[in-house]
Design an enzyme around this catalytic site. Structure first.
Site, PDB file in Angstrom:
ATOM      1  N   HIS A  75      48.196  48.006  23.589  1.00  0.00           N
ATOM      2  CA  HIS A  75      47.883  46.377  23.222  1.00  0.00           C
ATOM      3  C   HIS A  75      47.830  45.922  21.905  1.00  0.00           C
ATOM      4  CE1 HIS A  75      43.977  48.719  22.739  1.00  0.00           C
ATOM      5  NE2 HIS A  75      43.100  47.210  22.721  1.00  0.00           N
ATOM      6  N   ASP A  77      44.397  43.225  20.269  1.00  0.00           N
ATOM      7  CA  ASP A  77      43.011  42.677  20.566  1.00  0.00           C
ATOM      8  C   ASP A  77      43.540  40.931  20.951  1.00  0.00           C
ATOM      9  OD1 ASP A  77      42.493  44.519  20.853  1.00  0.00           O
ATOM     10  OD2 ASP A  77      41.988  45.242  18.632  1.00  0.00           O
ATOM     11  N   HIS A 132      47.949  48.535  18.624  1.00  0.00           N
ATOM     12  CA  HIS A 132      47.572  49.659  18.900  1.00  0.00           C
ATOM     13  C   HIS A 132      47.191  50.751  20.330  1.00  0.00           C
ATOM     14  CE1 HIS A 132      44.680  46.340  19.298  1.00  0.00           C
ATOM     15  NE2 HIS A 132      43.420  47.626  19.644  1.00  0.00           N
ATOM     16  N   ARG A 142      35.386  61.122  21.450  1.00  0.00           N
ATOM     17  CA  ARG A 142      35.978  60.090  19.854  1.00  0.00           C
ATOM     18  C   ARG A 142      35.545  58.803  20.897  1.00  0.00           C
ATOM     19  NH1 ARG A 142      39.342  57.113  16.310  1.00  0.00           N
ATOM     20  NH2 ARG A 142      38.966  55.111  16.433  1.00  0.00           N
TER      21      ARG A 142
HETATM   22  O1  AKG Z   1      39.074  53.706  20.475  1.00  0.00           O
HETATM   23  C1  AKG Z   1      39.350  53.380  19.516  1.00  0.00           C
HETATM   24  O2  AKG Z   1      40.297  53.534  19.136  1.00  0.00           O
HETATM   25  C2  AKG Z   1      40.569  51.580  20.158  1.00  0.00           C
HETATM   26  C3  AKG Z   1      40.037  50.929  20.757  1.00  0.00           C
HETATM   27  C4  AKG Z   1      40.196  49.431  20.977  1.00  0.00           C
HETATM   28  O3  AKG Z   1      41.227  48.941  20.430  1.00  0.00           O
HETATM   29  C5  AKG Z   1      39.640  48.629  21.599  1.00  0.00           C
HETATM   30  O4  AKG Z   1      38.404  48.018  22.473  1.00  0.00           O
HETATM   31  O5  AKG Z   1      39.949  47.539  21.804  1.00  0.00           O
HETATM   32 FE   FE2 Z   2      42.069  47.487  20.790  1.00  0.00          FE
END
Ligand code: AKG
Ligand code: FE2
Length: 205
Positions: A75, A77, A132, A142
């Site tokens: 996606h 942001d 990403h 993670r």
């Molecule tokens: O956890 C991540 O590195 C990505 C999180 C992410 O893309 C988001 O929360 O929009």
């Molecule tokens: Fe994100």
């Protein structure tokens, strides 16, 4: 938490003032004003990706991803700017074109800064929101923490006048941040939401 949010909001504002300066926009607080607004729709999200154990090696390294185990699908942001931190477990990847994913090395002492869709619209495509995703790791959890800097819901999003010229008319129809959020809910995570507001054909004149 509120202390962290205040600090990270300030950092986002400083970065955005530098972006405006770099774009030679005279009003350098044109972006940060939206985030400092009391009605700003900015949010903090915590993500946790538990390990997905397959082929767990004894000496695990951050590169031992399960490429078929997507923890957070691809996606961009939607907001203005994202300031993301994580623990020392990798998994974040960015894509610069449709097929190739590049891993982002995990660094708990650094921020990963993502351009969001609204900054893309306000800069008329000079800054591009980055696609990403996050993969789970086979052995370790993670954790990530993302601050999404956003305008108030009623803010009308249009390209800044300095981003427009005869040869580069505005690429998107005006929309409010509230409209954008609503439209985003009607799509899937991975859809390119800005396409909904992209001008076509005669509209571009
Ligand atoms: O956890 C991540 O590195 C990505 C999180 C992410 O893309 C988001 O929360 O929009
Ligand atoms: Fe994100």
């Amino acid at each position: 938490v509120s202390g962290y949010i205040e600090a990270v909001r300030e950092l986002a504002c400083e970065l955005l003032d530098l972006v405006a300066e770099g774009l030679r926009v005279p009003d350098t607080s044109v972006f940060s004003r939206l985030i400092r607004d009391v009605d700003s729709d900015s949010i903090l999200r915590l993500n946790h990706y538990p390990p997905m154990p397959i082929l767990c090696k004894d000496n695990d390294t951050s590169s031992s991803y399960n490429t078929n185990r997507v923890g957070f699908g691809e996606h961009s942001d939607p907001q203005i700017l994202t300031l993301l931190r994580s623990n020392d477990v990798g998994g974040l990847q960015i894509s610069l074109n449709d097929s190739v994913w590049f891993p982002v090395s995990p660094d708990p002492s650094a921020f990963c800064v993502n351009v969001g869709d609204v900054l893309q619209a306000m800069t008329n495509g000079r800054f591009l929101s980055v696609r990403h995703r996050a993969l789970t790791n086979s052995c370790k959890s993670r954790m990530s923490m993302a601050y999404f800097a956003a305008p108030p819901l009623s803010t009308k999003i249009t390209a800044l006048p300095q981003m427009l010229s005869a040869v580069r008319p505005s690429l998107y129809r005006p929309f409010t941040w509230g409209d954008y959020k609503k439209a985003a809910y009607s799509l899937r995570l991975g859809d390119t939401r800005l396409d909904l507001f992209m001008k076509r054909g005669e509209e571009l004149a």
